[in-house]
Write an enzyme that holds these catalytic residues in place. Structure first.
Site, mmCIF file in Angstrom:
data_model
loop_
_atom_site.group_PDB
_atom_site.id
_atom_site.type_symbol
_atom_site.label_atom_id
_atom_site.label_comp_id
_atom_site.label_asym_id
_atom_site.label_seq_id
_atom_site.Cartn_x
_atom_site.Cartn_y
_atom_site.Cartn_z
ATOM 1 N N LYS A 249 0.811 -1.220 0.000
ATOM 2 C CA LYS A 249 0.000 0.000 0.000
ATOM 3 C C LYS A 249 0.845 1.272 0.000
ATOM 4 C CE LYS A 249 -4.396 -1.707 1.782
ATOM 5 N NZ LYS A 249 -5.424 -1.621 2.844
ATOM 6 N N ARG A 283 -3.874 -9.891 5.423
ATOM 7 C CA ARG A 283 -4.429 -9.902 4.064
ATOM 8 C C ARG A 283 -3.324 -9.448 3.111
ATOM 9 N NH1 ARG A 283 -6.995 -6.382 0.439
ATOM 10 N NH2 ARG A 283 -8.666 -7.355 -0.790
#
Length: 305
Positions: A249, A283
């Site tokens: 991210k 995740r």
């Protein structure tokens, strides 16, 4: 000098004892389609994006062969759960219709159930009707809702009816507007209030299998994300399993001026910190590296018991 050395050793022991205290907590569990899954070992959730526009190009799978190849890779590398999504939630992503979302999901779910009929599957959607169809038609065991019920008023009641596990994520606004919503006076207390209010409603509906997701990257600045990582243990005190999704991210690649493709090492470091902070589920795009992080952290903690 010896006295000073002993003081340093004592300080380090206390520091690491505090750092590793999460491993001593009472193991949590989840009911996934009638299977009671222990979280005594953190689980790895592999990401399967049936999208042409996800933020990380390496995760985009739209053709059947691509989907099957990625699925095989994640399962063989040790994924405990497959999280399939068909609606890109990156900032400023295009909105797609429910019909298009379901069409994409059906393609992926058909392949999953053909190749791995017993796989634990989570569907990433904020739409209650989509969630219901995926559970009833494909037997998925978990719904991953980035909106925490905010984008579909029927979601909580639908989850109660379906009796599946529910990932409750924190986000303000929508994927199209969330980065305009980075305004907090006290982010941690505000998020804890957000979760407590929604958990109370979920519990009132008889929903017990709830997973908390702080929503790294969703309506949060880079600095906000690092503050959340630093204080991750505060979310474990809620008493429900904690999911962390920081894979490749912007909190990594913006910090270094990289791209998502160059952010695997940063992802592994943050996943390690998340495990030390009490994460129960990671995740990830890269399953092998996450599995190794879990094994190394667990081995390290076991060695100091």
């Amino acid at each position: 000098m010896q006295c000073l050395y002993r003081q340093v050793l004592l300080y380090d022991f206390k520091t690491y004892s505090t750092m590793f205290q999460w491993i001593q907590k009472e193991p949590l569990s989840l009911n996934l389609g009638g299977e009671l899954v222990s979280l005594s070992r953190p689980l790895i959730m592999g990401i399967l994006n049936i999208t042409p526009d996800s933020f990380y190009p390496g995760s985009r799978t739209t053709e059947e062969e691509q989907i099957a190849e990625r699925l095989h890779k994640m399962v063989n590398e040790g994924a405990d759960i497959i999280d399939i999504g068909a609606y890109s939630s990156r900032s400023n992503a295009d909105d797609i219709s429910p019909d298009e979302e379901m069409k994409r999901l059906s393609k992926g779910l058909d392949i999953i159930r053909k190749l791995y009929p017993d796989a634990r599957v989570s569907v990433d959607t904020f739409r209650a009707d989509i969630a219901a169809r995926c559970v009833r038609e494909y037997g998925v065991q978990m719904i991953n809702d980035i909106s925490g019920g905010e984008l579909d008023s029927q979601m909580f009641e639908t989850i109660a009816e379906l009796k599946v596990a529910y990932i409750l994520m924190h986000m303000k606004g929508t994927p199209q507007t969330m980065m305009q919503q980075i305004r907090y006076k006290h982010i941690i207390p505000e998020m804890l209030y957000y979760f407590s209010a929604r958990i109370a409603r979920l519990e009132s509906l008889g929903i017990n299998d709830i997973i908390i997701d702080p929503g790294f990257g969703f309506s949060k600045s880079v600095d906000d994300n690092y503050l959340l990582m630093n204080r991750l243990d505060e979310f474990t005190r809620i008493g429900y399993p904690l999911l962390v999704g920081i894979s490749r991210k912007s909190m990594i690649y913006k910090h270094f001026g990289y791209t998502p493709e160059e952010s695997l090492n940063g992802t592994t470091i943050l996943n390690t910190l998340a495990l030390l902070g009490g994460a129960d589920i990671l995740r990830v795009h890269d399953v092998k590296e996450a599995v190794e992080a879990v094994k190394i952290v667990s081995k390290t903690i076991q060695s100091v018991k």
